[in-house]
Motif scaffolding. Structure first.
Motif, PDB file in Angstrom:
ATOM      1  N   ILE A   5      38.520 -26.781  46.776  1.00 40.45           N
ATOM      2  CA  ILE A   5      37.204 -26.140  46.711  1.00 40.45           C
ATOM      3  C   ILE A   5      36.434 -26.578  45.466  1.00 40.45           C
ATOM      4  N   TYR A   6      37.167 -27.144  44.483  1.00 39.55           N
ATOM      5  CA  TYR A   6      36.520 -27.608  43.257  1.00 39.55           C
ATOM      6  C   TYR A   6      36.094 -29.070  43.324  1.00 39.55           C
ATOM      7  N   ILE A   7      36.777 -29.875  44.153  1.00 38.53           N
ATOM      8  CA  ILE A   7      36.560 -31.323  44.053  1.00 38.53           C
ATOM      9  C   ILE A   7      36.310 -32.045  45.380  1.00 38.53           C
ATOM     10  N   GLN A   8      36.614 -31.439  46.486  1.00 39.01           N
ATOM     11  CA  GLN A   8      36.476 -32.153  47.759  1.00 39.01           C
ATOM     12  C   GLN A   8      35.254 -31.653  48.527  1.00 39.01           C
ATOM     13  N   HIS A   9      34.231 -32.490  48.536  1.00 40.88           N
ATOM     14  CA  HIS A   9      32.987 -32.126  49.231  1.00 40.88           C
ATOM     15  C   HIS A   9      33.222 -31.907  50.718  1.00 40.88           C
ATOM     16  N   ASP A  10      34.053 -32.758  51.348  1.00 39.48           N
ATOM     17  CA  ASP A  10      34.292 -32.616  52.785  1.00 39.48           C
ATOM     18  C   ASP A  10      34.987 -31.296  53.118  1.00 39.48           C
ATOM     19  N   TYR A  11      35.889 -30.857  52.239  1.00 38.29           N
ATOM     20  CA  TYR A  11      36.531 -29.559  52.462  1.00 38.29           C
ATOM     21  C   TYR A  11      35.544 -28.420  52.207  1.00 38.29           C
ATOM     22  N   ALA A  12      34.839 -28.481  51.102  1.00 39.81           N
ATOM     23  CA  ALA A  12      33.928 -27.393  50.718  1.00 39.81           C
ATOM     24  C   ALA A  12      32.838 -27.158  51.763  1.00 39.81           C
ATOM     25  N   THR A  13      32.387 -28.220  52.439  1.00 40.01           N
ATOM     26  CA  THR A  13      31.335 -28.049  53.464  1.00 40.01           C
ATOM     27  C   THR A  13      31.832 -27.233  54.653  1.00 40.01           C
ATOM     28  N   ARG A  14      33.144 -27.125  54.806  1.00 40.88           N
ATOM     29  CA  ARG A  14      33.714 -26.342  55.913  1.00 40.88           C
ATOM     30  C   ARG A  14      34.035 -24.909  55.509  1.00 40.88           C
ATOM     31  N   THR A  15      33.632 -24.516  54.328  1.00 42.50           N
ATOM     32  CA  THR A  15      33.862 -23.155  53.838  1.00 42.50           C
ATOM     33  C   THR A  15      32.519 -22.421  53.735  1.00 42.50           C
ATOM     34  N   PRO A  16      32.555 -21.109  53.544  1.00 41.16           N
ATOM     35  CA  PRO A  16      31.294 -20.379  53.342  1.00 41.16           C
ATOM     36  C   PRO A  16      30.526 -20.839  52.096  1.00 41.16           C
TER      37      PRO A  16
END
Length: 159
Positions: A45-56
């Protein structure tokens, strides 16, 4: 060995309710990478844009402990300043601070207890949109004043 003594922050007798400090820091990639390298915290959640875009959150957020680091730096360098130490923290994070955001901290003395040698400091952290990203209160031990080298009896008893 004998260096110039460093300036201290505000001692207990120089603090009063209402004393305030405001600081602003823009969070850059280098700041986050230095923090993550030091702590070895690889939370996506701190460094991966692709992961963070799939979160609230929709985009990477600044680690809360990194925000705490900026807060503790404000305490130790600004209010009360060098020589102080934090005894207790009560912090909440109503909203995340995002990468490339700006953190504005407002610290204000809300209580001075000379008997216990502590001061209570409220803190509010806002992002560039004026949304609160940090709210809390800290109990801080301000710096003790310098004592002369001959303050304690017996200091030079070997001479």
């Amino acid at each position: 060995m004998f260096k110039k003594k460093r300036d201290l922050g505000l001692t207990i007798d120089n603090l009063s309710v209402g004393k305030k400090v405001e600081l602003t820091k823009k969070i850059e990639d280098k700041d986050i990478l230095l923090y993550l390298g030091f702590t070895e915290d690889s939370n996506p959640i701190y460094i991966q844009h692709d992961y963070a875009t799939r979160t609230p959150f929709q985009k990477p957020i600044v680690p809360h402990s990194m925000i705490n680091g900026l807060l503790t730096s404000a305490i130790s360098m600004q209010l009360p300043g060098p020589g102080s130490s934090i005894k207790k923290m009560n912090i909440s994070y109503p909203k995340p601070l995002y990468h490339y955001g700006t953190l504005s901290l407002t610290l204000e003395v809300i209580k001075v207890d000379e008997k216990e040698h502590t001061t209570s400091i409220s803190v509010i952290g806002k992002d560039e949109y004026e949304d609160e990203v940090l709210v809390g209160e800290l109990e801080v031990c301000p710096p003790y004043p310098w004592k002369p080298i001959t303050y304690d009896s017996g200091t030079f008893e070997n001479f």
